[in-house]
Design a protein around this motif. Sequence first.
Motif, PDB file in Angstrom:
ATOM      1  N   ILE A   1       1.075  -1.207  -0.300  1.00 13.28           N
ATOM      2  CA  ILE A   1       0.252   0.514   0.274  1.00 13.28           C
ATOM      3  C   ILE A   1       0.869   1.341   0.065  1.00 13.28           C
ATOM      4  CG2 ILE A   1      -1.817   1.112   1.334  1.00 13.28           C
ATOM      5  CD1 ILE A   1      -2.335  -1.193   2.424  1.00 13.28           C
ATOM      6  N   SER A   2       0.789   2.064  -0.965  1.00 17.09           N
ATOM      7  CA  SER A   2       1.037   3.464  -0.820  1.00 17.09           C
ATOM      8  C   SER A   2      -0.162   4.169  -1.026  1.00 17.09           C
ATOM      9  CB  SER A   2       1.965   3.328  -2.082  1.00 17.09           C
ATOM     10  OG  SER A   2       2.612   5.654  -2.541  1.00 17.09           O
ATOM     11  N   LEU A   3       0.157   5.310  -0.256  1.00 18.24           N
ATOM     12  CA  LEU A   3      -0.647   6.784  -0.174  1.00 18.24           C
ATOM     13  C   LEU A   3       0.034   7.760  -0.566  1.00 18.24           C
ATOM     14  CD1 LEU A   3      -2.710   5.828   3.140  1.00 18.24           C
ATOM     15  CD2 LEU A   3      -3.212   5.219   1.080  1.00 18.24           C
ATOM     16  N   LYS A   4       0.968   8.029  -1.175  1.00 18.69           N
ATOM     17  CA  LYS A   4       1.880   8.924  -1.603  1.00 18.69           C
ATOM     18  C   LYS A   4       0.780   8.941  -2.622  1.00 18.69           C
ATOM     19  CE  LYS A   4       6.162   9.758  -1.385  1.00 18.69           C
ATOM     20  NZ  LYS A   4       7.701   8.556  -1.043  1.00 18.69           N
TER      21      LYS A   4
ATOM     22  N   TYR B   1      -8.492  -0.442   5.465  1.00 18.52           N
ATOM     23  CA  TYR B   1      -8.287  -0.243   6.418  1.00 18.52           C
ATOM     24  C   TYR B   1      -8.642   1.344   6.443  1.00 18.52           C
ATOM     25  CZ  TYR B   1      -5.782   1.869   2.383  1.00 18.52           C
ATOM     26  OH  TYR B   1      -5.541   2.296   0.886  1.00 18.52           O
TER      27      TYR B   1
ATOM     28  N   ALA C   1      -4.230   3.905  13.278  1.00 20.23           N
ATOM     29  CA  ALA C   1      -4.288   3.393  12.578  1.00 20.23           C
ATOM     30  C   ALA C   1      -5.202   2.573  12.482  1.00 20.23           C
ATOM     31  CB  ALA C   1      -2.700   2.804  11.555  1.00 20.23           C
TER      32      ALA C   1
ATOM     33  N   ARG D   1       4.142   7.567   8.089  1.00 22.98           N
ATOM     34  CA  ARG D   1       4.554   7.292   7.138  1.00 22.98           C
ATOM     35  C   ARG D   1       4.868   5.457   7.762  1.00 22.98           C
ATOM     36  NH1 ARG D   1       7.637  11.496   5.344  1.00 22.98           N
ATOM     37  NH2 ARG D   1       8.747  12.116   7.474  1.00 22.98           N
TER      38      ARG D   1
ATOM     39  N   VAL E   1       1.330   4.217   7.522  1.00 23.78           N
ATOM     40  CA  VAL E   1       1.541   3.042   6.029  1.00 23.78           C
ATOM     41  C   VAL E   1       2.802   1.969   6.593  1.00 23.78           C
ATOM     42  CG1 VAL E   1       2.300   3.203   3.787  1.00 23.78           C
ATOM     43  CG2 VAL E   1       0.519   4.564   5.421  1.00 23.78           C
ATOM     44  N   ASP E   2       3.380   1.946   7.080  1.00 22.28           N
ATOM     45  CA  ASP E   2       5.346   0.951   7.658  1.00 22.28           C
ATOM     46  C   ASP E   2       3.965  -0.236   7.888  1.00 22.28           C
ATOM     47  OD1 ASP E   2       6.310   2.333   5.584  1.00 22.28           O
ATOM     48  OD2 ASP E   2       7.378   2.712   7.560  1.00 22.28           O
TER      49      ASP E   2
ATOM     50  N   ILE F   1       0.187  -0.449   7.754  1.00 18.11           N
ATOM     51  CA  ILE F   1      -0.991  -1.492   7.855  1.00 18.11           C
ATOM     52  C   ILE F   1      -0.578  -2.620   6.664  1.00 18.11           C
ATOM     53  CG2 ILE F   1      -2.643  -0.773   5.815  1.00 18.11           C
ATOM     54  CD1 ILE F   1      -2.569   2.016   7.643  1.00 18.11           C
ATOM     55  N   ASN F   2       1.010  -1.878   6.159  1.00 20.82           N
ATOM     56  CA  ASN F   2       1.376  -2.844   5.430  1.00 20.82           C
ATOM     57  C   ASN F   2       2.226  -4.714   5.430  1.00 20.82           C
ATOM     58  OD1 ASN F   2       1.404  -1.932   2.186  1.00 20.82           O
ATOM     59  ND2 ASN F   2       2.659   0.338   3.048  1.00 20.82           N
TER      60      ASN F   2
END
Length: 86
Positions: free
Chosen positions: A4-7, A29, A40, A70, A73-74, A76-77
Motif C-alpha cells: 500500500i502506498s498513499l503517496k 484499513y 491506523a 509513514r 502506512v508501514d 498497515i503494510n
Amino acid sequence: MGEISLKGIFSLALVKKERFCGSHGNMRYMLCKAEEQLQASVYPEPYCWEATPEDQKESKLFELSDEGIRQAVDWINEKYEEYRLK
C-alpha cells in the motif's frame, strides 16, 4: 499484490478533517485523527468499519505528523502481510 502506498492521495491536512478508508486484498484499513494522534486501523473485508465486529478490528496510534503517516502506512503494510497469509 504490492504494498500500500498513499503517496499523493493522503495528507496530514486530510486526516485532520476527515477519516480515510481503503482496502487492499482481503483487508480494509482506516486512518483518522484520534484526539491529537493518528489512528491506523485494519479489519477484514467485506464490511465497512461500522458493520465490522469490534473484535475483528485492530488499531494503533501514531504521532500526528508526516513521519507518523509513514509509520502508520508501514504498520498497515505489515498487517496486510498477516492478512494475506490467512
